[in-house]
Design an enzyme around this catalytic site. Structure first.
Site, PDB file in Angstrom:
ATOM      1  N   CYS A   1       0.803  -1.226   0.000  1.00 14.09           N
ATOM      2  CA  CYS A   1       0.000   0.000   0.000  1.00 14.09           C
ATOM      3  C   CYS A   1       0.833   1.272   0.000  1.00 14.09           C
ATOM      4  O   CYS A   1       0.292   2.357  -0.156  1.00 14.09           O
ATOM      5  CB  CYS A   1      -0.891   0.016   1.231  1.00 14.09           C
ATOM      6  SG  CYS A   1       0.101  -0.012   2.732  1.00 14.09           S
TER       7      CYS A   1
ATOM      8  N   ASP B   1       2.442   2.485   2.631  1.00 13.57           N
ATOM      9  CA  ASP B   1       2.510   3.111   3.954  1.00 13.57           C
ATOM     10  C   ASP B   1       3.903   2.922   4.564  1.00 13.57           C
ATOM     11  O   ASP B   1       4.644   2.032   4.163  1.00 13.57           O
ATOM     12  CB  ASP B   1       1.440   2.519   4.871  1.00 13.57           C
ATOM     13  CG  ASP B   1       0.038   2.955   4.457  1.00 13.57           C
ATOM     14  OD1 ASP B   1      -0.064   3.908   3.681  1.00 13.57           O
ATOM     15  OD2 ASP B   1      -0.931   2.340   4.907  1.00 13.57           O
TER      16      ASP B   1
ATOM     17  N   CYS C   1      -0.944  -5.337   6.884  1.00 16.57           N
ATOM     18  CA  CYS C   1      -0.622  -4.136   7.659  1.00 16.57           C
ATOM     19  C   CYS C   1       0.237  -4.480   8.874  1.00 16.57           C
ATOM     20  O   CYS C   1       0.987  -3.633   9.364  1.00 16.57           O
ATOM     21  CB  CYS C   1      -1.898  -3.445   8.118  1.00 16.57           C
ATOM     22  SG  CYS C   1      -3.061  -3.156   6.792  1.00 16.57           S
TER      23      CYS C   1
HETATM   24 FE1  FES Z   1      -1.133   0.230   4.429  1.00 13.75          FE
HETATM   25 FE2  FES Z   1      -2.565  -0.989   6.220  1.00 13.75          FE
HETATM   26  S1  FES Z   1      -3.230  -0.306   4.286  1.00 13.75           S
HETATM   27  S2  FES Z   1      -0.449  -0.591   6.282  1.00 13.75           S
END
Ligand code: FES
Length: 125
Positions: free
Chosen positions: A33, A35, A102
Site C-alpha cells: 500500500c 505506507d 498491515c
Molecule cells: Fe497500508 Fe494498512 S493499508 S499498512
C-alpha cells in the site's frame, strides 16, 4: 470487523513519537500500500528500555505498531526478535484477513531497529 483491542489501540495508540538519541532506528515501507513506519529503541543491559513509533498508515498499521511497542517494551533483544507479525495480530485478537499485510510493518520495523542497534555497536567496537 475490527476487534475491540484494535479499535482501542487505533484510538489511543501507545508510545507514539520519536526518541531523540535512539540506540536503534528501523524504517520500513509496505510494498502493498506504500505506507511507512519508523521504530525507535533505547537499549539498556540487552533490554528494550524504551520504544516509540511513527506510522504513516492505516488504522490497522497504527494499532499493530502500538501493540508491538507494548509487547517489546522491557523484553530482551532476543525476545523482541521473536515478536512476529502473527504474534502481534494474535495479541490484538486478530485482524481482518485483508488487513493482515498491515501487521508486517510493525514487526519488521522493530527487527530493523534491533539490527540497526547491533550494527552501531559493532562499528563502535
Ligand atoms: Fe497500508 Fe494498512 S493499508 S499498512
Amino acid at each position: 470487523m475490527y476487534s475491540d483491542k484494535v479499535l482501542d489501540h487505533f484510538k489511543n495508540p501507545r508510545n507514539v513519537g520519536e526518541i531523540k538519541n535512539a540506540d536503534g532506528i528501523g524504517s520500513v515501507g509496505n510494498p502493498v500500500c506504500g505506507d511507512m513506519m519508523t521504530m525507535y529503541i533505547k537499549v539498556k543491559d540487552n533490554h528494550i528500555e524504551d520504544i516509540k513509533f511513527k506510522t504513516y498508515g492505516c488504522g490497522a498499521a497504527i494499532a499493530t505498531s502500538s501493540m508491538t511497542t507494548e509487547l517489546a517494551k522491557g523484553k530482551t533483544l532476543e525476545e523482541a526478535m521473536d515478536i512476529t507479525r502473527q504474534s502481534v495480530a494474535d495479541a490484538l485478537d486478530g485482524l481482518p484477513p485483508v488487513k493482515m499485510h498491515c501487521s508486517n510493518l510493525a514487526a519488521d520495523a522493530l527487527h530493523e531497529a534491533i539490527k540497526n542497534f547491533k550494527e552501531k555497536k559493532e562499528i563502535k567496537k
